[in-house]
Design an enzyme around this catalytic site. Structure first.
Site, PDB file in Angstrom:
ATOM      1  N   TYR A 161      14.635-110.209 -20.904  1.00 24.79           N
ATOM      2  CA  TYR A 161      16.064-110.379 -21.181  1.00 24.79           C
ATOM      3  C   TYR A 161      16.315-110.277 -22.679  1.00 24.79           C
ATOM      4  O   TYR A 161      17.222-109.560 -23.126  1.00 24.79           O
ATOM      5  CB  TYR A 161      16.497-111.742 -20.642  1.00 24.79           C
ATOM      6  CG  TYR A 161      17.936-112.117 -20.901  1.00 24.79           C
ATOM      7  CD1 TYR A 161      18.942-111.740 -20.020  1.00 24.79           C
ATOM      8  CD2 TYR A 161      18.288-112.895 -22.006  1.00 24.79           C
ATOM      9  CE1 TYR A 161      20.263-112.113 -20.237  1.00 24.79           C
ATOM     10  CE2 TYR A 161      19.603-113.263 -22.233  1.00 24.79           C
ATOM     11  CZ  TYR A 161      20.581-112.872 -21.344  1.00 24.79           C
ATOM     12  OH  TYR A 161      21.901-113.245 -21.569  1.00 24.79           O
ATOM     13  N   LYS A 165      18.553-107.419 -24.612  1.00 28.42           N
ATOM     14  CA  LYS A 165      19.761-107.797 -25.349  1.00 28.42           C
ATOM     15  C   LYS A 165      19.660-107.418 -26.825  1.00 28.42           C
ATOM     16  O   LYS A 165      20.667-107.057 -27.454  1.00 28.42           O
ATOM     17  CB  LYS A 165      20.020-109.294 -25.186  1.00 28.42           C
ATOM     18  CG  LYS A 165      20.380-109.703 -23.764  1.00 28.42           C
ATOM     19  CD  LYS A 165      21.628-108.983 -23.259  1.00 28.42           C
ATOM     20  CE  LYS A 165      22.072-109.491 -21.903  1.00 28.42           C
ATOM     21  NZ  LYS A 165      23.302-108.828 -21.422  1.00 28.42           N
TER      22      LYS A 165
END
Length: 288
Positions: A161, A165
């Site tokens: 993640y 990002k």
């Protein structure tokens, strides 16, 4: 004879937006606000058949479509729907995301990692690609993507993640440089911990317990209360509107200062209460 529908007004009046992850959390809040500001909206969501956070919306200005943002055909379909039904695309909000693969790096399940990267990075890439395809002939548009504090600082999220990002921020800057000549702006919004189903699941183990999550999150909120989706959408609306016409390639954090001002100011302590200046050898001047 039925009354004619009122002409939409607002800062996005007459404009057309696509919002991915548009049936819950920040996405649903963005759809509602865009509609309130006069836009027509295509909302894409992986589970378009599930109960939505969207209340009854203006007839004719909202289309909901099932879409997996990792699937290029689905993303192309969202953009093409906007053009076919409403004639153009002015705002692309690449918001869909998942927390995805969790756990230590040494035991990572690569199928789960690949799916996390597919949704959180490939999905944004595809959104930018197909938005640019139809915005370029118009020589205008705003592309906004959702990143995370995990993309700015370590220890704020799972590894895959966080990687995705961070990559969204780099991709935003790269694409902004390309599309600037076509007057298309490309920016990223970085929400801090926000009261959504994802955070409710993390905080309480129940994705539906938003208020229970808000109560738990209040203890660690960076300002006076936890962030709500509507708080994030104020920044998204700014980036979507003409108010930000000279803003591109930027990363706008909506996190109460968590990433940019995480320290506690010493000037709130008694030690400095009466000090107006400090000079050589620690000599102080005091306020009177």
């Amino acid at each position: 004879m039925s009354e004619p529908e009122p002409v939409p007004s607002g800062v996005l009046a007459g404009r057309v937006a696509v919002v991915t992850g548009g049936l819950s959390g920040i996405g649903a809040a963005a759809v509602r606000r865009f509609l309130d500001e006069g836009a027509s909206v295509v909302a894409g969501d992986l589970r378009a058949d599930r109960p939505s956070e969207l209340a009854a919306e203006p007839a004719g200005r909202l289309i909901v479509r099932s879409a997996d943002v990792a699937d290029e055909a689905d993303v192309r379909g969202l953009v093409d729907t906007a053009v076919e039904r409403f004639g153009r695309l002015d705002v692309m909000f690449n918001n869909a995301g998942v927390l995805g693969a969790i756990g230590p790096i040494a035991t990572a399940d690569m199928d789960e990692v690949d799916r996390t990267l597919a949704v959180n990075l490939r999905g944004v890439f595809l959104g930018m690609k197909h938005a640019a395809r139809v915005m370029r002939p118009l020589r205008s548009g705003s592309i906004i993507s959702t990143s995370s504090p995990a993309g700015l600082a370590g220890g704020q999220g799972p590894h895959a993640y966080s990687a995705a990002k961070a990559a969204v921020i780099g991709l935003t800057r790269s694409v902004a440089a390309e599309l600037r000549a076509d007057r298309i702006r490309v920016n990223t919004v970085v929400p801090g911990a926000t009261v959504t189903a994802m955070m409710a699941d993390v905080a309480t183990g129940d994705a539906a317990d938003l208020e229970g999550a808000a109560e738990k999150m209040a203890a660690t909120a960076w300002m006076d209360r936890p962030i709500r989706p509507e708080d994030v959408v104020e920044a998204v609306l700014f980036l979507a509107s003409d108010a930000s016409r000279f803003v591109t390639g930027e990363t706008l954090s909506v996190d109460g200062g968590m990433t940019s001002a995480p320290g506690s100011s010493p000037f709130l302590t008694e030690r400095f209460a009466g000090t107006s200046a400090i000079f050589e050898n620690g000599r102080r001047t005091e306020r009177h």
